[in-house]
Design a protein around this motif. Sequence first.
Motif, PDB file in Angstrom:
ATOM      1  N   SER A 152       0.826  -1.205   0.000  1.00 14.86           N
ATOM      2  CA  SER A 152       0.000   0.000   0.000  1.00 14.86           C
ATOM      3  C   SER A 152       0.858   1.251   0.000  1.00 14.86           C
ATOM      4  CB  SER A 152      -0.927   0.000   1.221  1.00 14.86           C
ATOM      5  OG  SER A 152      -1.886  -1.028   1.117  1.00 14.86           O
ATOM      6  N   ASP A 153       1.991   1.190   0.674  1.00 13.06           N
ATOM      7  CA  ASP A 153       2.907   2.334   0.687  1.00 13.06           C
ATOM      8  C   ASP A 153       3.410   2.627  -0.724  1.00 13.06           C
ATOM      9  OD1 ASP A 153       4.160   4.362   2.117  1.00 13.06           O
ATOM     10  OD2 ASP A 153       5.996   3.203   2.391  1.00 13.06           O
ATOM     11  N   ARG A 154       3.632   1.581  -1.495  1.00  7.42           N
ATOM     12  CA  ARG A 154       4.047   1.756  -2.900  1.00  7.42           C
ATOM     13  C   ARG A 154       2.933   2.419  -3.703  1.00  7.42           C
ATOM     14  NH1 ARG A 154       7.114  -1.151  -6.821  1.00  7.42           N
ATOM     15  NH2 ARG A 154       7.245   0.230  -8.621  1.00  7.42           N
ATOM     16  N   ILE A 155       1.700   2.012  -3.472  1.00 11.74           N
ATOM     17  CA  ILE A 155       0.557   2.593  -4.176  1.00 11.74           C
ATOM     18  C   ILE A 155       0.416   4.081  -3.844  1.00 11.74           C
ATOM     19  CG2 ILE A 155      -1.966   2.580  -4.316  1.00 11.74           C
ATOM     20  CD1 ILE A 155      -0.661   0.367  -5.908  1.00 11.74           C
ATOM     21  N   ILE A 156       0.625   4.435  -2.591  1.00 15.75           N
ATOM     22  CA  ILE A 156       0.552   5.850  -2.190  1.00 15.75           C
ATOM     23  C   ILE A 156       1.587   6.664  -2.957  1.00 15.75           C
ATOM     24  CG2 ILE A 156       0.938   7.441  -0.263  1.00 15.75           C
ATOM     25  CD1 ILE A 156      -0.306   5.246   1.554  1.00 15.75           C
ATOM     26  N   GLY A 157       2.765   6.090  -3.141  1.00 19.81           N
ATOM     27  CA  GLY A 157       3.790   6.766  -3.924  1.00 19.81           C
ATOM     28  C   GLY A 157       3.353   6.989  -5.360  1.00 19.81           C
ATOM     29  N   MET A 158       2.665   6.018  -5.944  1.00 17.68           N
ATOM     30  CA  MET A 158       2.159   6.169  -7.307  1.00 17.68           C
ATOM     31  C   MET A 158       1.086   7.242  -7.384  1.00 17.68           C
ATOM     32  SD  MET A 158       1.912   2.270  -8.710  1.00 17.68           S
ATOM     33  CE  MET A 158       1.102   2.854 -10.211  1.00 17.68           C
ATOM     34  N   LEU A 159       0.200   7.280  -6.392  1.00 16.46           N
ATOM     35  CA  LEU A 159      -0.857   8.293  -6.371  1.00 16.46           C
ATOM     36  C   LEU A 159      -0.264   9.701  -6.326  1.00 16.46           C
ATOM     37  CD1 LEU A 159      -3.242   6.541  -3.830  1.00 16.46           C
ATOM     38  CD2 LEU A 159      -3.814   7.048  -6.212  1.00 16.46           C
ATOM     39  N   ASP A 160       0.866   9.831  -5.664  1.00 17.13           N
ATOM     40  CA  ASP A 160       1.505  11.136  -5.526  1.00 17.13           C
ATOM     41  C   ASP A 160       2.413  11.499  -6.696  1.00 17.13           C
ATOM     42  OD1 ASP A 160       0.321  11.791  -3.114  1.00 17.13           O
ATOM     43  OD2 ASP A 160       1.906  10.871  -1.910  1.00 17.13           O
ATOM     44  N   SER A 161       2.577  10.575  -7.654  1.00 14.84           N
ATOM     45  CA  SER A 161       3.532  10.852  -8.724  1.00 14.84           C
ATOM     46  C   SER A 161       3.017  10.619 -10.135  1.00 14.84           C
ATOM     47  CB  SER A 161       4.802  10.012  -8.518  1.00 14.84           C
ATOM     48  OG  SER A 161       4.495   8.630  -8.530  1.00 14.84           O
ATOM     49  N   THR A 162       2.032   9.724 -10.321  1.00 10.19           N
ATOM     50  CA  THR A 162       1.649   9.339 -11.685  1.00 10.19           C
ATOM     51  C   THR A 162       0.229   9.732 -12.073  1.00 10.19           C
ATOM     52  OG1 THR A 162       0.863   7.127 -11.017  1.00 10.19           O
ATOM     53  CG2 THR A 162       3.208   7.353 -11.541  1.00 10.19           C
ATOM     54  N   THR A 163      -0.540  10.329 -11.176  1.00 10.40           N
ATOM     55  CA  THR A 163      -1.917  10.700 -11.496  1.00 10.40           C
ATOM     56  C   THR A 163      -1.960  12.046 -12.222  1.00 10.40           C
ATOM     57  OG1 THR A 163      -2.196  11.776  -9.352  1.00 10.40           O
ATOM     58  CG2 THR A 163      -2.817   9.457  -9.498  1.00 10.40           C
ATOM     59  N   GLU A 164      -3.105  12.348 -12.784  1.00  9.16           N
ATOM     60  CA  GLU A 164      -3.281  13.625 -13.481  1.00  9.16           C
ATOM     61  C   GLU A 164      -3.065  14.799 -12.531  1.00  9.16           C
ATOM     62  OE1 GLU A 164      -6.424  15.381 -16.760  1.00  9.16           O
ATOM     63  OE2 GLU A 164      -7.236  14.304 -15.034  1.00  9.16           O
ATOM     64  N   LYS A 165      -3.584  14.679 -11.315  1.00  8.21           N
ATOM     65  CA  LYS A 165      -3.391  15.744 -10.329  1.00  8.21           C
ATOM     66  C   LYS A 165      -1.909  15.939 -10.010  1.00  8.21           C
ATOM     67  CE  LYS A 165      -7.444  16.842  -7.673  1.00  8.21           C
ATOM     68  NZ  LYS A 165      -7.891  17.182  -6.316  1.00  8.21           N
ATOM     69  N   ALA A 166      -1.199  14.824  -9.858  1.00  4.33           N
ATOM     70  CA  ALA A 166       0.229  14.922  -9.540  1.00  4.33           C
ATOM     71  C   ALA A 166       0.985  15.640 -10.644  1.00  4.33           C
ATOM     72  CB  ALA A 166       0.805  13.524  -9.319  1.00  4.33           C
ATOM     73  N   LYS A 167       0.624  15.370 -11.897  1.00  2.00           N
ATOM     74  CA  LYS A 167       1.303  16.011 -13.018  1.00  2.00           C
ATOM     75  C   LYS A 167       1.018  17.513 -13.077  1.00  2.00           C
ATOM     76  CE  LYS A 167       1.672  11.859 -15.843  1.00  2.00           C
ATOM     77  NZ  LYS A 167       1.333  11.186 -17.121  1.00  2.00           N
ATOM     78  N   LYS A 168      -0.089  17.928 -12.452  1.00  2.00           N
ATOM     79  CA  LYS A 168      -0.417  19.348 -12.382  1.00  2.00           C
ATOM     80  C   LYS A 168       0.171  20.015 -11.142  1.00  2.00           C
ATOM     81  CE  LYS A 168      -4.865  18.933 -14.813  1.00  2.00           C
ATOM     82  NZ  LYS A 168      -6.342  19.058 -14.661  1.00  2.00           N
ATOM     83  N   GLY A 169       0.886  19.228 -10.347  1.00  2.00           N
ATOM     84  CA  GLY A 169       1.460  19.757  -9.120  1.00  2.00           C
ATOM     85  C   GLY A 169       0.482  19.815  -7.972  1.00  2.00           C
ATOM     86  N   GLU A 170      -0.648  19.083  -8.091  1.00  2.00           N
ATOM     87  CA  GLU A 170      -1.672  19.072  -7.053  1.00  2.00           C
ATOM     88  C   GLU A 170      -1.612  17.766  -6.260  1.00  2.00           C
ATOM     89  OE1 GLU A 170      -5.387  19.674  -8.996  1.00  2.00           O
ATOM     90  OE2 GLU A 170      -4.756  21.491 -10.039  1.00  2.00           O
ATOM     91  N   LYS A 171      -2.153  17.805  -5.051  1.00  5.21           N
ATOM     92  CA  LYS A 171      -2.191  16.621  -4.198  1.00  5.21           C
ATOM     93  C   LYS A 171      -3.549  15.930  -4.323  1.00  5.21           C
ATOM     94  CE  LYS A 171       1.677  16.227  -1.740  1.00  5.21           C
ATOM     95  NZ  LYS A 171       2.448  14.979  -1.642  1.00  5.21           N
ATOM     96  N   ILE A 172      -3.523  14.626  -4.468  1.00  2.00           N
ATOM     97  CA  ILE A 172      -4.754  13.855  -4.463  1.00  2.00           C
ATOM     98  C   ILE A 172      -5.111  13.533  -3.012  1.00  2.00           C
ATOM     99  CG2 ILE A 172      -3.508  11.670  -4.742  1.00  2.00           C
ATOM    100  CD1 ILE A 172      -5.869  10.673  -6.417  1.00  2.00           C
TER     101      ILE A 172
END
Length: 271
Positions: A152-172
């Motif tokens: 799950s810790d790995r998944i959290i890292g992906m959510l913070d780096s590979t999502t559309e929000k992350a690419k916009k510099g936003e936090k999910i």
Amino acid sequence: MAKVLVVTSGKGGVGKTTSTAALGAALAQSGQNVVVVDFDVGLRNLDLVMGAERRVVFDLVNVIQGDAKLSQALIRDKRVETLSILPASQTRDKDALTAEGVAAVMEELREKFDWVICDSPAGIERGAQLAMYHADVAVVVTNPEVSSVRDSDRIIGMLDSTTEKAKKGEKIDKHLILTRYDPARAARGEMLRTEDVLEILSIPLLGIVPESEEVLRASNVGAPVTISNPQSAPARAYFDAARRLQGEKLDVSVPTEKKGLFDWLFKRSVA
């Protein structure tokens, strides 16, 4: 405009699909217009848990590839009028999901519903990445076991780096649901304590679902536990989690073990 929520996990078998169904039903039962979307192409279990397997004619891949309109693939739940499901394909592989096709479907779903809940495949492969890419909110489902929490810790890292929000510099917005929690086993050191999991993952606690036969029974009869037995302890946990997702400030009820017996509930504020 809908909120897109992804229900995800690093490890399979933690209760992700049953959590998707239960949360979706709980939100719909509160009056929200909800669709649950199965991204697990090739396996397709969400329709079974929702009791809709015999009603599947078209699926997510059919819509993406233009073989069917979204309205043809959506299945409305017979028990809760504001709950729908968009099933996955059981005969295709995950390569049938394209980034452009998923984006178009998600845009159309946002216009039709209050909540779009995406049931992600476990792990970090393409299907999981597409399921989480458009999310505004993520619910990470984990068991109180070291391997599950690590994944799950790995998944959290992906959510913070590979999502559309992350690419916009936003936090999910990320939340944790802890499933299959047994306070007696936790007291004996046979599984991680709630505090241990929260310290490792460092995301707000949305709910704790106790180990219960009601969850398995609900899946076997094809109904989310919040519909099949709304008074059960797991159902109450999911109802409260749905209320928190809608902004209510509720304490999280944590089952505890005392003197060899189950002691009723102490309160822990949501982080």
